[in-house]
Scaffold this active site. Sequence first.
Site, PDB file in Angstrom:
ATOM      1  CG  HIS A   1      -4.099   7.236   0.380  1.00 16.98           C
ATOM      2  ND1 HIS A   1      -3.434   6.038   0.483  1.00 16.98           N
ATOM      3  CD2 HIS A   1      -4.654   7.453   1.595  1.00 16.98           C
ATOM      4  CE1 HIS A   1      -3.584   5.544   1.705  1.00 16.98           C
ATOM      5  NE2 HIS A   1      -4.310   6.390   2.407  1.00 16.98           N
ATOM      6  CD  GLU A  43      -2.861   1.148   2.395  1.00  9.91           C
ATOM      7  OE1 GLU A  43      -3.338   2.218   2.806  1.00  9.91           O
ATOM      8  OE2 GLU A  43      -3.170   0.036   2.866  1.00  9.91           O
ATOM      9  CG  ASP A  55       0.506 -16.467  12.414  1.00 10.15           C
ATOM     10  OD1 ASP A  55      -0.219 -15.850  11.598  1.00 10.15           O
ATOM     11  OD2 ASP A  55       0.161 -17.546  12.932  1.00 10.15           O
ATOM     12  CE  LYS A 108      -6.234  -0.870   5.693  1.00 14.18           C
ATOM     13  NZ  LYS A 108      -5.425   0.013   4.806  1.00 14.18           N
TER      14      LYS A 108
END
Length: 427
Positions: free
Chosen positions: A374, A77, A277, A261
């Site tokens: 972004h 991202e 993990d 998030k």
Amino acid sequence: MTRSSRLSGFYRLGITERRQRLGHAGSFAAIDPGGLPLDAADGMIENVIGTYALPFAVAVNFVIDGADTLVPMAIEEPSVVAASSNAARMARPGGFTTSCSAPVMIGQIQITQIADVDAATSALRQAAPALLAEARALVPRLAERGGGPVAFEPRVLARAGVDGGVVVAHLHVDCRDAMGANLVNTLCEALADRVAAIAHGQPGLRILSNLTDGRLVTVRCFASDANLASDDVAGIDVRKAIAAASRFAELDPYRACTHNKGIMNGLDAVLLATGQDWRAVEAGAHAYAARSGIYGPLAIWREADGGLEGELVMPLAVGTVGGALHVHPAARLALELADVSTAECLAAVAASAGLATNLAALRALATEGIQRGHMALHARGLARAAGATGELVDRVAAELSACGDVKAERAREVFARLTGPARKDAL
């Protein structure tokens, strides 16, 4: 050798210059190309037909528990690395301070078809010292290092039903520098029949829990109004907006999910780079966020005198021994870059990255909006996809951003015009 994570202009350098600046000459072969030899990949999972690469980067400007720290990240991202580096610069004067609880994992041994669950739990509590001694005897070397099984706690889940009376016994295991999944699962399987016999029931599942609420990390940081300010928004206004956004997340699970998030953007990138993990960490983090019965934010922000204070508390089970680290050279390089040798240090680095990306996202929302940064990075990606290289990447991206039409088709049109016959003649 003393090193600094304050690498001004690092993003402007070419890849070779960045590597030279980091001072790890020769070790970067571990990530060329892709960071994982095909034969090593074939030994890690089943049905391997190749490897799948992600960008491997370092976030800069971090000071964690008083030490300058390079933060390795593997992520697809755009903006995450830049955003976390920028947020780390805002918090750099005091840095990120961390604390970790003991690295205790929980193993669950389920017992079903119990006629009297109260008698069963009483018997298991009486047998707990013997069961712990038996479990510790199975891991003598870990026990010698101060780890191993530390507690055994039964609790009632159901008094009757399709599965009869159901009790679950929690085996708490200090895993030291291992994540501990294999260790805990092995111990649970070894004890299951004896535990079921004591409870006069049938053994059910015996496996670790990924809700590792006995293995918490806490990270705090402070960003001054001066460092929070943007070209258009005063620092005090940014501070107030971020604190308000935090309160929004505390009231609304829909917002809290996106808030979290933003934390996982940075945290997962570190976990992926270091061979952890990350799915287990994600599961535990979100379960912990819902521990009150209502999903909430893992990090909160409050106004303070002259700035903003942030705190992140979450379960974080990581390891610096075992797992993919045995065979994945890029994961070992990531630990080397971060100067990490213990699970506690790795948890501190990953959680600090998570708090930094949360701060960066909230600041963007409080100022120019999340899309500006972004879309600028997205424009560069589209420029490269259209065929641009070198200085043409910046030219195509700048034109896309200026016209506000950041789309693949427009990127191809701009690239074709800039590289058409007229340009070739001029050259």
